[in-house]
Write a protein that holds these residues in place. Structure first.
Motif, PDB file in Angstrom:
ATOM      1  N   MET A   1       0.824  -1.199   0.035  1.00 44.93           N
ATOM      2  CA  MET A   1       0.024  -0.012   0.083  1.00 44.93           C
ATOM      3  C   MET A   1       0.849   1.286   0.000  1.00 44.93           C
ATOM      4  O   MET A   1       1.803   1.383   0.885  1.00 44.93           O
ATOM      5  N   ALA A   2       0.682   2.385  -0.796  1.00 44.47           N
ATOM      6  CA  ALA A   2       1.558   3.365  -1.055  1.00 44.47           C
ATOM      7  C   ALA A   2       0.759   4.550  -0.507  1.00 44.47           C
ATOM      8  O   ALA A   2      -0.321   4.692  -0.889  1.00 44.47           O
ATOM      9  N   LEU A   3       1.483   5.336   0.178  1.00 44.11           N
ATOM     10  CA  LEU A   3       0.644   6.669   0.531  1.00 44.11           C
ATOM     11  C   LEU A   3       0.586   7.679  -0.664  1.00 44.11           C
ATOM     12  O   LEU A   3       1.188   7.343  -1.558  1.00 44.11           O
ATOM     13  N   MET A   4      -0.258   8.463  -0.269  1.00 47.03           N
ATOM     14  CA  MET A   4      -0.454   9.966  -1.170  1.00 47.03           C
ATOM     15  C   MET A   4       0.721  10.296  -1.815  1.00 47.03           C
ATOM     16  O   MET A   4       1.799  10.601  -0.818  1.00 47.03           O
ATOM     17  N   ASP A   5       0.665  10.618  -3.150  1.00 53.84           N
ATOM     18  CA  ASP A   5       1.994  11.005  -3.667  1.00 53.84           C
ATOM     19  C   ASP A   5       1.922  12.577  -3.699  1.00 53.84           C
ATOM     20  O   ASP A   5       1.166  13.256  -4.811  1.00 53.84           O
ATOM     21  N   TYR A   6       2.290  13.303  -2.995  1.00 55.22           N
ATOM     22  CA  TYR A   6       1.980  14.870  -2.774  1.00 55.22           C
ATOM     23  C   TYR A   6       2.809  15.319  -3.857  1.00 55.22           C
ATOM     24  O   TYR A   6       2.431  16.375  -4.527  1.00 55.22           O
ATOM     25  N   ARG A   7       3.999  14.877  -4.237  1.00 55.76           N
ATOM     26  CA  ARG A   7       4.762  15.359  -5.406  1.00 55.76           C
ATOM     27  C   ARG A   7       4.131  15.330  -6.664  1.00 55.76           C
ATOM     28  O   ARG A   7       4.005  16.294  -7.341  1.00 55.76           O
ATOM     29  N   MET A   8       3.520  14.094  -6.850  1.00 57.12           N
ATOM     30  CA  MET A   8       2.695  13.992  -8.472  1.00 57.12           C
ATOM     31  C   MET A   8       1.583  15.207  -8.060  1.00 57.12           C
ATOM     32  O   MET A   8       1.209  15.837  -9.011  1.00 57.12           O
ATOM     33  N   LEU A   9       0.883  15.159  -7.122  1.00 61.69           N
ATOM     34  CA  LEU A   9      -0.262  16.293  -6.988  1.00 61.69           C
ATOM     35  C   LEU A   9       0.583  17.699  -7.264  1.00 61.69           C
ATOM     36  O   LEU A   9      -0.167  18.467  -7.811  1.00 61.69           O
ATOM     37  N   TYR A  10       1.222  17.945  -6.480  1.00 59.68           N
ATOM     38  CA  TYR A  10       2.304  19.248  -6.809  1.00 59.68           C
ATOM     39  C   TYR A  10       2.578  19.383  -8.300  1.00 59.68           C
ATOM     40  O   TYR A  10       2.274  20.620  -8.644  1.00 59.68           O
ATOM     41  N   GLU A  11       3.222  18.524  -8.920  1.00 56.98           N
ATOM     42  CA  GLU A  11       3.614  18.562 -10.371  1.00 56.98           C
ATOM     43  C   GLU A  11       2.289  18.843 -11.058  1.00 56.98           C
ATOM     44  O   GLU A  11       2.236  19.544 -12.171  1.00 56.98           O
ATOM     45  N   ASN A  12       0.997  18.204 -10.726  1.00 57.46           N
ATOM     46  CA  ASN A  12      -0.309  18.407 -11.671  1.00 57.46           C
ATOM     47  C   ASN A  12      -0.759  19.758 -11.613  1.00 57.46           C
ATOM     48  O   ASN A  12      -1.143  20.325 -12.262  1.00 57.46           O
ATOM     49  N   LEU A  13      -0.628  20.175 -10.082  1.00 58.73           N
ATOM     50  CA  LEU A  13      -1.035  21.701  -9.916  1.00 58.73           C
ATOM     51  C   LEU A  13      -0.124  22.526 -10.829  1.00 58.73           C
ATOM     52  O   LEU A  13      -0.396  23.803 -11.376  1.00 58.73           O
ATOM     53  N   VAL A  14       1.230  22.483 -10.778  1.00 54.16           N
ATOM     54  CA  VAL A  14       2.122  23.283 -11.348  1.00 54.16           C
ATOM     55  C   VAL A  14       1.967  23.270 -13.033  1.00 54.16           C
ATOM     56  O   VAL A  14       1.863  24.186 -13.858  1.00 54.16           O
ATOM     57  N   ALA A  15       1.459  21.885 -13.735  1.00 52.82           N
ATOM     58  CA  ALA A  15       1.287  21.944 -15.012  1.00 52.82           C
ATOM     59  C   ALA A  15      -0.118  22.549 -15.437  1.00 52.82           C
ATOM     60  O   ALA A  15      -0.175  23.197 -16.309  1.00 52.82           O
ATOM     61  N   GLU A  16      -0.817  22.582 -14.532  1.00 53.19           N
ATOM     62  CA  GLU A  16      -2.200  23.204 -14.601  1.00 53.19           C
ATOM     63  C   GLU A  16      -2.015  24.950 -14.763  1.00 53.19           C
ATOM     64  O   GLU A  16      -2.309  25.513 -15.469  1.00 53.19           O
ATOM     65  N   ALA A  17      -1.169  25.199 -13.657  1.00 57.74           N
ATOM     66  CA  ALA A  17      -0.905  26.689 -13.705  1.00 57.74           C
ATOM     67  C   ALA A  17      -0.106  27.092 -14.748  1.00 57.74           C
ATOM     68  O   ALA A  17      -0.483  28.309 -15.533  1.00 57.74           O
ATOM     69  N   GLU A  18       0.835  26.308 -15.502  1.00 59.44           N
ATOM     70  CA  GLU A  18       1.590  26.725 -16.672  1.00 59.44           C
ATOM     71  C   GLU A  18       0.652  26.767 -17.686  1.00 59.44           C
ATOM     72  O   GLU A  18       0.831  27.484 -18.611  1.00 59.44           O
ATOM     73  N   GLU A  19      -0.341  25.813 -17.811  1.00 63.67           N
ATOM     74  CA  GLU A  19      -1.406  25.721 -18.888  1.00 63.67           C
ATOM     75  C   GLU A  19      -2.192  27.153 -19.060  1.00 63.67           C
ATOM     76  O   GLU A  19      -2.529  27.560 -19.858  1.00 63.67           O
ATOM     77  N   ASN A  20      -2.476  27.605 -17.867  1.00 65.82           N
ATOM     78  CA  ASN A  20      -3.135  28.821 -17.467  1.00 65.82           C
ATOM     79  C   ASN A  20      -2.280  30.175 -17.543  1.00 65.82           C
ATOM     80  O   ASN A  20      -2.807  31.219 -17.231  1.00 65.82           O
ATOM     81  N   GLY A  21      -0.850  29.961 -18.121  1.00 67.40           N
ATOM     82  CA  GLY A  21       0.029  31.014 -18.400  1.00 67.40           C
ATOM     83  C   GLY A  21       0.792  31.595 -16.886  1.00 67.40           C
ATOM     84  O   GLY A  21       1.258  32.711 -16.975  1.00 67.40           O
ATOM     85  N   LEU A  22       0.390  30.753 -15.881  1.00 68.77           N
ATOM     86  CA  LEU A  22       1.150  31.078 -14.722  1.00 68.77           C
ATOM     87  C   LEU A  22       2.506  29.953 -14.688  1.00 68.77           C
ATOM     88  O   LEU A  22       2.303  29.043 -15.278  1.00 68.77           O
ATOM     89  N   GLY A  23       3.239  30.470 -13.613  1.00 72.09           N
ATOM     90  CA  GLY A  23       4.435  29.433 -13.406  1.00 72.09           C
ATOM     91  C   GLY A  23       4.406  28.733 -12.300  1.00 72.09           C
ATOM     92  O   GLY A  23       3.453  28.936 -11.531  1.00 72.09           O
ATOM     93  N   GLY A  24       5.264  27.617 -11.923  1.00 78.41           N
ATOM     94  CA  GLY A  24       5.161  27.049 -11.033  1.00 78.41           C
ATOM     95  C   GLY A  24       5.400  27.827  -9.609  1.00 78.41           C
ATOM     96  O   GLY A  24       5.025  27.455  -8.374  1.00 78.41           O
ATOM     97  N   GLU A  25       5.851  29.133  -9.671  1.00 79.35           N
ATOM     98  CA  GLU A  25       5.981  29.999  -8.608  1.00 79.35           C
ATOM     99  C   GLU A  25       4.863  30.313  -8.100  1.00 79.35           C
ATOM    100  O   GLU A  25       4.596  30.472  -6.986  1.00 79.35           O
ATOM    101  N   PHE A  26       3.795  30.371  -8.869  1.00 77.80           N
ATOM    102  CA  PHE A  26       2.483  30.573  -8.442  1.00 77.80           C
ATOM    103  C   PHE A  26       1.791  29.615  -7.503  1.00 77.80           C
ATOM    104  O   PHE A  26       1.286  29.879  -6.347  1.00 77.80           O
ATOM    105  N   VAL A  27       2.126  28.356  -7.703  1.00 76.50           N
ATOM    106  CA  VAL A  27       1.842  27.208  -6.639  1.00 76.50           C
ATOM    107  C   VAL A  27       2.439  27.286  -5.522  1.00 76.50           C
ATOM    108  O   VAL A  27       2.065  27.068  -4.663  1.00 76.50           O
ATOM    109  N   ASP A  28       3.959  27.492  -5.746  1.00 77.00           N
ATOM    110  CA  ASP A  28       4.556  27.586  -4.396  1.00 77.00           C
ATOM    111  C   ASP A  28       4.209  28.545  -3.789  1.00 77.00           C
ATOM    112  O   ASP A  28       4.324  28.609  -2.314  1.00 77.00           O
TER     113      ASP A  28
END
Length: 129
Positions: A1-28
């Motif tokens: 059983m693996a615990l929730m992958d917060y890094r993957m969730l973070y990377e998905n948020l960054v990808a979404e921000a970049e698609e919307n013209g924002l950068g990973g800095e917005f997520v951070d």
């Protein structure tokens, strides 16, 4: 059983921000100012983890917990807003919004609450995958 992958969730948020013209800095930035203890979904997940994974939670630093729960809070906020956008695009939305600002706000909050309830109900499944 693996615990929730917060890094993957973070990377998905960054990808979404970049698609919307924002950068990973917005997520951070969003995570850094997160008031996750006020987010019902992040708070519910935190409580669930404390109850069901006390050793794992005890091993984490407060900074790590804040980062992880900040990500959950940001992701749940995005999902709530997507629920409102979906509601606004639904058939009859214009008629429902004709009730004025307070009616629209109330209906939007109802959608956010329903999204919260759905996400909280998913916690046991999403905490492990």
């Amino acid at each position: 059983m693996a615990l929730m992958d917060y890094r993957m969730l973070y990377e998905n948020l960054v990808a979404e921000a970049e698609e919307n013209g924002l950068g990973g800095e917005f997520v951070d930035w969003g995570i850094s100012i997160s008031k996750w203890r006020a987010d019902p979904v992040a708070l519910a997940l935190y409580g669930w983890l404390l109850e069901n994974e006390p050793e794992g939670m005890a091993a984490k630093s407060e900074n790590q917990i804040d980062w992880e729960m900040g990500i959950v809070g940001m992701a749940s906020s995005r999902r709530r807003e997507e629920a409102v956008k979906s509601w606004r695009r639904s058939p009859g939305a214009a008629e429902r919004e004709n009730g004025g600002f307070l009616a629209t706000l109330g209906l939007s909050n109802t959608e956010r609450s329903a999204a919260n309830e759905a996400m909280i109900a998913e916690i046991p499944e999403v905490a492990f995958f």
